[in-house]
Design a protein around this motif. Structure first.
Motif, mmCIF file in Angstrom:
data_model
loop_
_atom_site.group_PDB
_atom_site.id
_atom_site.type_symbol
_atom_site.label_atom_id
_atom_site.label_comp_id
_atom_site.label_asym_id
_atom_site.label_seq_id
_atom_site.Cartn_x
_atom_site.Cartn_y
_atom_site.Cartn_z
ATOM 1 N N ARG B 190 0.811 -1.204 0.000
ATOM 2 C CA ARG B 190 0.000 0.000 0.000
ATOM 3 C C ARG B 190 0.852 1.264 0.000
ATOM 4 O O ARG B 190 0.326 2.366 0.002
ATOM 5 N N LEU B 191 2.159 1.121 0.031
ATOM 6 C CA LEU B 191 3.011 2.298 0.161
ATOM 7 C C LEU B 191 3.551 2.746 -1.186
ATOM 8 O O LEU B 191 3.653 1.977 -2.127
ATOM 9 N N ARG B 192 3.933 4.024 -1.215
ATOM 10 C CA ARG B 192 4.490 4.588 -2.422
ATOM 11 C C ARG B 192 5.480 5.680 -2.068
ATOM 12 O O ARG B 192 5.425 6.221 -0.972
ATOM 13 N N GLY B 193 6.367 5.978 -2.965
ATOM 14 C CA GLY B 193 7.239 7.141 -2.827
ATOM 15 C C GLY B 193 8.108 7.117 -1.584
ATOM 16 O O GLY B 193 8.754 6.124 -1.291
ATOM 17 N N ASP B 194 8.089 8.199 -0.840
ATOM 18 C CA ASP B 194 8.969 8.372 0.309
ATOM 19 C C ASP B 194 8.774 7.266 1.343
ATOM 20 O O ASP B 194 9.726 6.746 1.903
ATOM 21 N N TYR B 195 7.501 6.927 1.593
ATOM 22 C CA TYR B 195 7.210 5.934 2.631
ATOM 23 C C TYR B 195 7.803 4.589 2.243
ATOM 24 O O TYR B 195 8.412 3.903 3.045
#
Lengths: 235, 410
Positions: B190-195
């Protein structure tokens, strides 16, 4: 064809839909109108499974689709034109259309449909090698609609196709939505802020307020309804 | 370019640099004779040097901006290299030459050179693997080195406990890499980018810390020694010949990697990855299974890292957790970004440049990494797309029903 019964959808703790009932018959254009934050987009997201409902049932052609993954719902023949277009900015127009046909394996049918959408929107044919992100807003909306059509959906969900477009282009796009419905008998579920135009091309309409359906009638009657005229048509 | 203000800006820049470098370039405390040396000449050198470099920088920048305006739409899409690559008459002899060069390389150069080349080729594999995750699927992975470690330790431990050979360990390492890729993939779906970057960073560190501290399992910081080099049909080779042999193995694996990654890019999975990178909501609306696509990317990316790890262990014959720090992840990421995200040729050249350059810059001894850093900055400012930027295959429209006449937009 599509039956939404008592659907409740939440974003975390916030309830967006407070028990929605909508029924759509084969070949209809149904429009859902309402103010900002009424829950129109959430209704579409619940149908397409991107924001699954917490309770209630959704039936497509008699079969329950509640709880299915978004890609399984697309496979059944429900395709969404997301709000704000969401085209693939670095892919060309042709590649965008190919992505629309991602689940299809009949190359000939895909080619036919590509010719069909180019006949609907000739400007896209001229721009076919251009990256999606370099198109104008209206062209991007056309591309988003075309891309959804490439999946050859039986039910097309459209979320605010008029968003941020000039009135002239909005009218052109609505003309084409009507044409798609008439020519290929695609059932269309249209969510719109521009109630006036939406009711003019739709067969029936639903009015939504604060996560509830408050009125439903034929489009013509809604256009003449005193309350609706005051609240949404600005007359 | 307006000359005077530019020169003034350069002058200010050089003053600033003189001020900044004053403590380290000018003052030197001689602790033996207890005196302070003032090296004023250095200040002059820094001033003149930074003045010219700053002026050159401004000049190149302004040229770059003017160049963008001049370029037509057609030229903009294809860089010089990709245009050269399309030229059939040029590409075949060039490829043949390259092939001959790669084959005779270990015979004309010393073992030292071959050994450096092997390292570079291992990074080619790592770069191509990470390219799947970062370049194609657009998932920023800062813990990629974890899979590399998994591969290396898979060979080291399997050999130590069960005496498994290189060729058996290679597929096992690849499979374990894929398994760990999926293991990492699940929590970050469920995560994207910085996370996502931070979670993967944590994952990489966890693997390293486990290897460093779980003494019974991985022998801790002392690592595993005496890992056998691959044997040549049961024969044990001398170090020199083993190096040559590993060189050919790596070349072979690299070729296979390039072919497979190239094919993947044009496949359905590849298109799903690109769609995922570009727009997640649209990707779902098109009926692409987001979860499966992400897991695919992580697993396939990690597979190559696992294999590279096995080769690395076989080459160095000694592994310990110090080889698998975050710095390695960063270098691999640099290879992908600098080479050109999503482009196979770019990643290969990126790996060669980034790994070979620091080796050959050894002549500059302590200024080595300074020069290296400067090159990185220069590259990113003047060629942000990478050495060879990604040019996707152009699909020609075959129907004649639509002509190219500009149509009235009504």
């Amino acid at each position: 064809m599509l039956k939404i019964s008592d659907v409740k959808t939440y974003y975390g703790n916030i309830q967006a839909l407070k028990g929605i009932n909508v029924e759509i018959a084969q070949g209809e254009i149904i429009t859902l109108i309402g103010a900002n934050g009424a829950g129109k987009t959430t209704t579409l997201m619940s149908v397409s499974g991107i924001v699954p409902p917490r309770s209630g049932d959704i039936f497509f052609e008699g079969n329950p689709i509640t709880g299915l993954k978004p890609h399984e719902i697309v496979e059944l023949g429900i395709c969404q034109v997301p709000e704000g277009r969401h085209i693939f900015p670095y892919l060309t127009v042709l590649e965008n259309l190919d992505m629309g046909a991602f689940l299809r394996k009949d190359a000939d049918g895909v080619r036919q449909d590509r010719d069909y959408v180019f006949s609907l929107f000739p400007i896209l044919a001229n721009r076919r090698h251009q990256a999606g992100g370099t198109l104008s807003g209206g062209e991007q909306q056309m591309l988003a609609i075309s891309r959804a059509l490439m999946a050859r959906p039986r039910l097309l969900l459209m979320d605010e196709p008029s968003l941020g477009l000039a009135p002239l282009i909005v009218r052109q796009i609505f003309g084409i939505i009507k044409k798609i419905n008439e020519e290929s008998r695609t059932t269309i579920f249209l969510v719109e802020q521009n109630a006036n135009l939406a009711l003019k091309i739709a067969h029936r309409g639903y009015v939504m307020e604060n996560g509830r359906i408050t009125q439903t009638d034929t489009a013509a009657d809604l256009l003449n309804n005193e309350d609706v005229r005051k609240a949404y048509l600005g007359v | 370019m307006n000359l005077f203000p530019e020169l003034r800006k350069s002058f200010i820049a050089s003053l600033w640099f003189m001020f900044l470098t004053f403590p380290i370039m000018v003052i030197r405390v001689n602790t033996i004779e207890n005196i302070v040396e003032w090296r004023w000449m250095n200040l002059v050198f820094v001033g003149i040097g930074s003045f010219f470099l700053s002026w050159l920088w401004r000049y190149l920048l302004s040229r770059k901006e003017m160049g963008v305006n001049k370029k037509t739409d057609d030229q903009d899409r294809t860089s010089l290299v990709s245009r050269l690559m399309k030229n059939k008459q040029l590409i075949i002899p060039a490829a043949a030459l390259l092939a001959i060069f790669t084959i005779i390389f270990p015979h004309i150069f010393s073992t030292y050179q071959t050994s450096i080349m092997i390292t570079a080729l291992i990074y080619v594999m790592l770069g191509l693997g990470l390219n799947i995750v970062v370049g194609l699927a657009g998932l920023l992975d800062l813990g990629y080195v974890a899979f590399y470690a998994v591969g290396a330790y898979a060979y080291g431990l399997l050999n130590y406990h069960f005496g498994l050979g290189f060729w058996t360990a290679l597929p096992v390492g690849a499979a374990l890499g894929a398994l760990f890729g999926i293991l990492l993939g699940f929590p970050v779906l469920r995560l994207r980018g910085d996370y996502l970057a931070i979670v993967t960073l944590g994952f990489g560190e966890i693997i390293r810390l486990i290897l460093e501290n779980w003494n019974e399992f991985s022998f801790g910081p002392s690592g595993i020694a005496n890992i056998p080099r691959p044997s040549f049909f049961g024969m044990d080779l001398s170090i020199q010949w083993a190096t040559v042999y590993i060189y050919y193995i790596v070349i072979g694996i690299c070729c296979i990697t390039i072919v497979i990654v190239g094919r993947l890019q044009d496949s359905r999975i590849g298109r799903a990855w690109i769609a995922l990178r570009e727009d997640e909501i649209a990707c779902q609306a098109m009926g692409i299974d987001k979860a499966r696509t992400k897991l695919n990317a992580f697993a396939l990316g990690a597979t190559w890292a696992g294999m590279a790890g096995v080769v690395f262990a076989a080459k160095t014959t000694f592994i310990n957790p110090a080889s698998f720090t975050i710095w390695e992840s960063i270098i691999i990421l640099c290879i992908v970004v600098l080479g050109g995200m999503g482009s196979v040729v770019g990643v290969v050249s990126g790996a060669l440049v980034l790994i070979l350059l620091p080796e050959y810059l050894r002549a500059f001894s302590e200024y080595r990494l300074l020069i290296f850093g400067a090159i990185l900055i220069f590259m990113m400012v003047f060629r942000p797309g990478g050495i060879v930027s990604d040019v996707r295959r152009v699909y020609r429209f075959e129907s004649s029903a639509m002509d190219d006449k500009p149509q009235e937009y009504s």
